[in-house]
Write an enzyme that holds these catalytic residues in place. Structure first.
Site, short mmCIF file in Angstrom:
data_model
loop_
_atom_site.label_atom_id
_atom_site.label_comp_id
_atom_site.label_asym_id
_atom_site.label_seq_id
_atom_site.Cartn_x
_atom_site.Cartn_y
_atom_site.Cartn_z
CD GLU A 17 -3.29 -0.30 2.04
OE1 GLU A 17 -3.22 0.78 2.69
OE2 GLU A 17 -4.21 -1.12 2.19
CG HIS B 123 -7.76 -0.23 -0.32
ND1 HIS B 123 -9.04 -0.31 0.15
CD2 HIS B 123 -7.04 0.36 0.66
CE1 HIS B 123 -9.10 0.21 1.36
NE2 HIS B 123 -7.90 0.64 1.69
CG ASP C 165 -9.11 2.94 4.92
OD1 ASP C 165 -7.93 3.06 5.32
OD2 ASP C 165 -9.44 2.22 3.95
#
Length: 164
Positions: free
Chosen positions: A33, A99, A110
Site C-alpha cells: 500500500e 488498496h 480508514d
C-alpha cells in the site's frame, strides 16, 4: 478527473496528481500500500476545489501489502513548502492511499482515521477528501468539518471545472 461534491461544487484531480497516484496501483501481489496527502486550491467565489499535486510515499513511511502509515513530519514539510511557494494558496485537502482490490472501498480503520482527521485537525474549507486508488478504479469520499459521519462517496463528472 472531475467529481461532483456534496455542496454542488466540483473537485478536480489534475493530470499531474492523477499520474503520481497511478504510479502506485497495487496490480501485483508484491506491491505494498502507498499513499500521501492531497495538496491543492479552493477556487475563489465558487465551491470548486482542484487537487494540484499529491505527496508520494517516502522511505520514512511504513508500507505493507495491506497497510500504509504516513510519516507526518515529512509530508507536513512538503505541504509547508507548497504553501510558501504558492503564496499561501496551496493547502491540505485530505489523504490518498491504495488498496489491492479492483473497486476500492474504505475499511473500518480508514473511516475511523478519516473521522479523526476531520474532527481534530485545523484545515481550510468545509470538508476533507479521501481517495483510494484501486486496481481498476479510483474512488473519492468526502467528510464534513467537525462531524463524525459516514463518508459521502463522490461520483465522476465528465466536465472540466475550469471551463464551466
Amino acid at each position: 478527473m472531475t467529481f461532483q461534491k456534496s455542496d454542488n461544487g466540483f473537485l478536480k484531480i489534475s493530470p499531474e496528481a492523477l499520474t503520481l497516484m497511478l504510479c502506485y496501483v497495487q496490480d501485483d501481489e508484491h506491491k505494498s500500500e502507498s499513499g500521501g496527502i492531497l495538496i491543492g486550491r479552493h477556487i475563489i467565489e465558487t465551491d470548486d476545489i482542484v487537487i494540484d499535486t499529491v505527496t508520494q510515499p517516502t522511505c520514512f513511511d511504513k508500507q505493507t501489502r495491506f497497510k500504509f502509515f504516513r510519516n507526518k513530519n515529512l509530508h507536513q514539510e512538503i505541504l509547508d513548502n507548497h504553501w510558501k511557494n504558492s503564496k499561501h494558496t496551496s493547502t491540505y485537502l485530505g489523504e490518498w492511499h491504495t488498496h489491492p482490490e479492483k473497486y476500492p472501498f474504505p475499511s473500518n480503520i480508514d473511516v475511523k482515521n478519516w473521522n479523526k482527521l476531520v474532527k481534530e485537525i485545523d484545515f481550510f474549507g468545509k470538508s476533507l477528501f479521501f481517495i483510494i486508488v484501486g486496481i481498476d478504479t479510483i474512488k473519492i469520499w468526502e467528510l464534513k468539518k467537525g462531524l463524525k459521519s459516514k463518508p459521502i462517496e463522490l461520483f465522476e463528472r465528465g466536465i472540466n471545472i475550469n471551463n464551466k
